[in-house]
Design an enzyme around this catalytic site. Structure first.
Site, PDB file in Angstrom:
ATOM      1  CG  HIS A  84       7.425   9.158  60.342  1.00 53.59           C
ATOM      2  ND1 HIS A  84       8.676   8.594  60.430  1.00 53.59           N
ATOM      3  CD2 HIS A  84       7.148   9.652  61.572  1.00 53.59           C
ATOM      4  CE1 HIS A  84       9.124   8.735  61.661  1.00 53.59           C
ATOM      5  NE2 HIS A  84       8.218   9.378  62.382  1.00 53.59           N
ATOM      6  CD  GLU A 150       8.137  13.357  63.681  1.00 54.55           C
ATOM      7  OE1 GLU A 150       7.938  13.121  64.875  1.00 54.55           O
ATOM      8  OE2 GLU A 150       8.055  12.488  62.798  1.00 54.55           O
TER       9      GLU A 150
HETATM   10  P1  13P Z   1      11.023   9.815  69.042  1.00 56.78           P
HETATM   11  O1  13P Z   1      10.095  10.538  69.968  1.00 56.78           O
HETATM   12  O2  13P Z   1      11.325   8.404  69.486  1.00 56.78           O
HETATM   13  O3  13P Z   1      12.257  10.602  68.751  1.00 56.78           O
HETATM   14  O4  13P Z   1      10.260   9.636  67.641  1.00 56.78           O
HETATM   15  C1  13P Z   1       9.705  10.740  67.052  1.00 56.78           C
HETATM   16  C2  13P Z   1       8.906  10.313  65.887  1.00 56.78           C
HETATM   17  O5  13P Z   1       9.418   9.754  64.922  1.00 56.78           O
HETATM   18  C3  13P Z   1       7.456  10.547  65.951  1.00 56.78           C
HETATM   19  O6  13P Z   1       6.847  10.373  64.708  1.00 56.78           O
END
Ligand code: 13P
Length: 223
Positions: A84, A150
């Site tokens: 992450h 992400e």
């Molecule tokens: P948000 O949905 O708050 O943008 O966060 C996404 C995230 O980091 C999930 O791992």
């Protein structure tokens, strides 16, 4: 569709128990994962999968402040997030992420491996090269792998990446692996339909919009 909730640094154990009960009462056969802080892990069994946001790649030992597989085993946890961007920002570099991946793979765990570029890389148009580098260290053929794209610039901003861009990137990642692919970054009730409609999108990894169990349920229930 996979619906994964990253609760990040939110929820004590008692609060998470309440969250878990609400969620459990209202889901049936959907594929739902929840990643609470490790201090909030619950021993009870639920219809959703409880996963770990973080772990140290060892069974136990002299690793101050860390949580090894012995501690995850106690809660029957076999699903983990790795890579992450918020952990990479704290100093988890490629060799360490590789060690985490290899350890999790050795244990046969389900791995949600997160990748994503920052805004400068995005604006340069070098997202794909960047993601390729991030995927270099891991076994893309591992059977229990899920890859979560992400983009850092979309996380916690309320502004998801555009569906066409997500589609292009997931399409690209799908040329590298047959693992299910998730999108994460400001997924919410307003954009879930567009995101779900994207080819190669097998699910979502949600932060902010998952922190209220009822709001998370609204997103799941649009299925
Ligand atoms: P948000 O949905 O708050 O943008 O966060 C996404 C995230 O980091 C999930 O791992």
């Amino acid at each position: 569709m996979i619906y994964a909730a990253n609760l990040k640094c939110n929820y004590t154990r008692s609060g998470f128990l309440e969250y878990a009960r609400v969620l459990d009462r209202n889901i049936s056969d959907q594929s739902v994962m929840v990643f609470p802080p490790s201090s909030a892990f619950l021993e009870a069994k639920f219809k959703f999968t409880q996963g770990a946001q973080n772990f140290y790649p060892a069974k136990s030992g002299s690793f101050t402040g860390e949580i090894g597989s012995d501690m995850l085993d106690e809660f029957g946890i076999t699903t983990v997030l790795i890579g992450h961007s918020e952990r990479r920002a704290l100093g988890e570099d490629e060799p360490f992420l590789k060690a985490k991946f290899d350890f999790a793979k050795q244990n046969g765990w389900d791995i949600i491996y997160c990748i994503g570029e920052d805004d400068i890389t995005h604006m340069n148009g070098s997202t794909k090269e960047f993601l390729c580098d991030q995927l270099e260290n891991i076994d893309l053929e591992y059977e229990n792998l899920v890859v979560a794209y992400e983009p850092i610039w979309a996380i916690g901003t309320g502004k998801s990446a555009k569906a066409e861009f997500i589609a292009e990137i997931l399409d690209f990642i799908s040329t590298k692996t047959t693992a299910p692919l998730l999108y994460g970054g400001s997924v919410n009730i307003a954009n879930i339909d567009d995101i779900k409609a994207i080819k190669n999108c097998d699910g979502v990894l949600i932060g902010t919009a998952s922190w209220d169990a009822n709001k998370f349920l609204e997103i799941i229930k649009k299925d």
